[in-house]
Design a protein around this motif. Structure first.
Motif, PDB file in Angstrom:
ATOM      1  N   LYS B 186       0.515  -9.054 -11.891  1.00 13.35           N
ATOM      2  CA  LYS B 186      -0.051 -10.003 -10.930  1.00 13.35           C
ATOM      3  C   LYS B 186      -0.170  -9.377  -9.540  1.00 13.35           C
ATOM      4  N   GLY B 187      -1.043  -9.951  -8.733  1.00 15.14           N
ATOM      5  CA  GLY B 187      -1.100  -9.575  -7.327  1.00 15.14           C
ATOM      6  C   GLY B 187      -2.237  -8.647  -6.959  1.00 15.14           C
ATOM      7  N   SER B 188      -2.249  -8.279  -5.698  1.00 11.28           N
ATOM      8  CA  SER B 188      -3.263  -7.361  -5.188  1.00 11.28           C
ATOM      9  C   SER B 188      -3.022  -5.976  -5.779  1.00 11.28           C
ATOM     10  N   GLN B 189      -4.002  -5.110  -5.605  1.00 12.49           N
ATOM     11  CA  GLN B 189      -3.859  -3.711  -6.017  1.00 12.49           C
ATOM     12  C   GLN B 189      -2.587  -3.121  -5.397  1.00 12.49           C
ATOM     13  N   PHE B 190      -2.409  -3.391  -4.112  1.00 12.81           N
ATOM     14  CA  PHE B 190      -1.233  -2.900  -3.375  1.00 12.81           C
ATOM     15  C   PHE B 190       0.065  -3.375  -4.025  1.00 12.81           C
ATOM     16  N   ALA B 191       0.137  -4.656  -4.310  1.00  6.31           N
ATOM     17  CA  ALA B 191       1.377  -5.220  -4.860  1.00  6.31           C
ATOM     18  C   ALA B 191       1.639  -4.672  -6.266  1.00  6.31           C
ATOM     19  N   GLN B 192       0.587  -4.477  -7.042  1.00  2.00           N
ATOM     20  CA  GLN B 192       0.770  -3.941  -8.400  1.00  2.00           C
ATOM     21  C   GLN B 192       1.306  -2.514  -8.350  1.00  2.00           C
ATOM     22  N   GLU B 193       0.761  -1.723  -7.428  1.00  7.09           N
ATOM     23  CA  GLU B 193       1.249  -0.340  -7.311  1.00  7.09           C
ATOM     24  C   GLU B 193       2.681  -0.319  -6.783  1.00  7.09           C
ATOM     25  N   ALA B 194       2.953  -1.156  -5.794  1.00  9.29           N
ATOM     26  CA  ALA B 194       4.311  -1.209  -5.243  1.00  9.29           C
ATOM     27  C   ALA B 194       5.305  -1.613  -6.333  1.00  9.29           C
ATOM     28  N   HIS B 195       4.889  -2.566  -7.161  1.00 12.55           N
ATOM     29  CA  HIS B 195       5.778  -3.018  -8.242  1.00 12.55           C
ATOM     30  C   HIS B 195       6.176  -1.845  -9.150  1.00 12.55           C
ATOM     31  N   GLN B 196       5.181  -1.065  -9.536  1.00 12.38           N
ATOM     32  CA  GLN B 196       5.473   0.069 -10.443  1.00 12.38           C
ATOM     33  C   GLN B 196       6.423   1.062  -9.780  1.00 12.38           C
ATOM     34  N   LEU B 197       6.179   1.364  -8.504  1.00 13.74           N
ATOM     35  CA  LEU B 197       7.036   2.324  -7.797  1.00 13.74           C
ATOM     36  C   LEU B 197       8.464   1.800  -7.649  1.00 13.74           C
ATOM     37  N   LEU B 198       8.581   0.534  -7.318  1.00 14.27           N
ATOM     38  CA  LEU B 198       9.926  -0.051  -7.160  1.00 14.27           C
ATOM     39  C   LEU B 198      10.668  -0.033  -8.496  1.00 14.27           C
ATOM     40  N   LYS B 199       9.941  -0.339  -9.570  1.00 15.94           N
ATOM     41  CA  LYS B 199      10.548  -0.356 -10.908  1.00 15.94           C
ATOM     42  C   LYS B 199      11.071   1.034 -11.280  1.00 15.94           C
ATOM     43  N   GLU B 200      10.275   2.042 -10.917  1.00  9.91           N
ATOM     44  CA  GLU B 200      10.652   3.423 -11.231  1.00  9.91           C
ATOM     45  C   GLU B 200      11.837   3.902 -10.396  1.00  9.91           C
ATOM     46  N   LYS B 201      11.797   3.573  -9.094  1.00 14.29           N
ATOM     47  CA  LYS B 201      12.662   4.301  -8.159  1.00 14.29           C
ATOM     48  C   LYS B 201      13.824   3.514  -7.567  1.00 14.29           C
ATOM     49  N   VAL B 202      13.812   2.203  -7.716  1.00 12.15           N
ATOM     50  CA  VAL B 202      14.884   1.411  -7.099  1.00 12.15           C
ATOM     51  C   VAL B 202      15.682   0.714  -8.209  1.00 12.15           C
ATOM     52  N   PRO B 203      16.889   1.216  -8.502  1.00 13.64           N
ATOM     53  CA  PRO B 203      17.643   0.687  -9.641  1.00 13.64           C
ATOM     54  C   PRO B 203      17.959  -0.806  -9.517  1.00 13.64           C
TER      55      PRO B 203
END
Lengths: 328, 328
Positions: B186-203
């Motif tokens: 869900k969300g804007s392009q920005f939010a979707q990309e941020a989601h993936q990065l947070l999932k990868e890098k922030v435990p």
């Protein structure tokens, strides 16, 4: 006598469907004698209801779009779902408007893909009449376009101004741009560009509105991209809900406070009603060929009734024709 | 005994400066015996005050940055303004932290340009501790970066987690991404990309938070770009202010309601205090070399006191060193 209007209604829309939808449709039919409804949903739900209610026709459908599905994909695949069929009835002229309290994403996709965009409208946008005890305000877009170009906001402002005019009776709505500062050079690149375009092209543009101005009564229409608008809308709902819950807790905490609560009950009830989204009757997707109105997933029967009546009002107001005229 | 800390304070910051600043600094000095203050402002304001207060030194300045000026330009030009001098004192080691209730934009610019970024931090971000009767939550960024790249949000999450840990004592803060739907697509392009990065890098990333979840207590930290965060923060403030004003109106409307109000007074006062931004003591700019804390423009003496004390607490907590350690 009002103009005769037919609204297609999604019997499967909302967390409490189909029962609250049936109850709401029954109330709407009772309240508006010039309203007809085409009820879309499973045969066993819609046929008995239609058989026992005047001015209601059943349209049996075999598929359902759930809240979890990818909206555009579901709309493309599930051609016999209540949402797609409801929008197709408008496209084909059997109804003039569609109402659902189901998946907002699917309704927006079906409104845009099945009903179709009004010629000249770049992006249909979801508007909502924010209930406020101070003065209602139209917020647009609240979620149809998570990513926007600045120029879309000019049409959002034009369409939402027509809506404010028709629904609130405001001759020249004051339009604000949701931004993070009052001055025109404030905000993101996007907001700065949108500000310049609005200033150039929208005569009733009145400047930037900050988050704290949304419910302040200074603006009649506030435009923004659908991401920001959705966050703003849900933040208002969440804040109000949290505060009312806390106030309730305070009132129930002792004998003394319970007595105090009794003395304030009527006033506080009125305040709660004045910020209740159910009163507004749903959010219209502006810019499609017909009324396409989406209710809250948590809608009760009263919210459904208000949504169906709002759909009929939208059709009768000539919104679609006026938007077509400005879009040229 | 607490660690000795020196905070530089902008005597000209806020709508009610300098008097409320002087009052607030006096209260802070009285409350924290290990605190020293360097008061920056016009000689005729800061010198008499410093002469009559222990642990307070005056630093006379000759310029002032107004709310209306372009923040970065003003900071570059007005090198002898109270904001620039206050930040320079931290840069030069005379103070460990800076507090101002003046122009947020100028404080952010001076914090970043004068104090300087911690090595490895891409963008300092403004965090705020949202007061909530349910459970406080750290929202970051609330306005330092109106335009963000998705990867910035990873550092915002890391920095704000350290803040939640130090200030709220939460060992593993639950981090949410402010978005317009629960599902990750869900969300804007920005939010979707941020989601993936947070999932990868922030435990300790726990998924998307919608506007209505901000005050709900499910998350300890919520990250977003500074545009969305600022809209969200001000929408909460505006909604709460509007509702309290309406409730006050209801309470004063008749003899009966006034009696009821008396019975609920204590509880409602407590609720109002629990959502009062003055209690939090200002918003820190995370990621600069020292404490840089910005108070509300409308701060009263109590808010100034809380802001100065919060600045000392920030220094003592070792925030700066921990952020430097994660930024490497």
């Amino acid at each position: 006598m009002a103009e005769k209007v037919t609204i297609s209604v999604d019997a499967l829309g909302g967390d409490n469907a189909p029962q609250v939808v049936l109850d709401g449709v029954a109330e709407a039919l009772a309240e508006d004698g010039d309203l007809s409804v085409i009820l879309c949903g499973p045969a066993e739900v819609v046929e008995p209801f239609a058989a026992s209610h005047d001015r209601c026709v059943a349209r049996a459908t075999t598929e359902e779009i759930s809240m979890a599905e990818h909206p555009a994909n579901a709309v493309r695949k599930k051609k016999d779902s209540s949402i797609v069929v409801g929008c197709r009835l408008v496209k084909e002229g059997e109804a003039q408007g569609f109402f659902s309290a189901g998946s907002t994403g699917a309704c927006l996709a079906a409104g845009t893909l099945v009903m179709g965009r009004i010629k000249g409208i770049a992006r249909p946008a979801l508007a909502t009449l924010l209930p406020s005890p101070v003065k209602p305000v139209v917020l647009c877009d609240v979620g149809a376009n998570a990513d926007c170009k600045p120029e879309y906001l000019v049409q959002f402002a034009e369409m939402a101004s027509i809506y404010a005019n028709k629904i609130l009776g405001i001759a020249e709505p004051r339009v604000g741009l949701l931004n993070i500062g009052e001055e025109e050079e404030k905000g993101s690149q996007f907001a700065q560009e949108a500000h310049q375009l609005l200033k150039e092209k929208v005569p009733n543009f009145a400047g930037n509105a900050e988050g704290r101005d949304v419910l302040g009564g200074e603006f009649d229409v506030i435009v923004c991209d659908g991401f920001t608008g959705n966050v703003c809308l849900k933040t208002i709902e969440g804040t109000a809900k949290m505060l009312f819950k806390q106030i309730k807790g305070i009132m129930m905490s002792s004998f003394k406070t319970k007595i105090g609560a009794l003395m304030l009950k009527d006033g506080l009830k009125g305040l709660a009603a004045s910020v209740d989204p159910d009163e507004a009757g749903g959010a219209p997707l502006l810019g499609v060929k017909g009324a396409c109105i989406v209710g809250h997933g948590s809608s009760g029967a009263r919210a459904i009734k208000n949504g169906v009546l709002a759909s009929a009002r939208y059709v009768r107001s000539g919104m679609t024709e006026e938007i077509a005229a400005i879009a040229k």
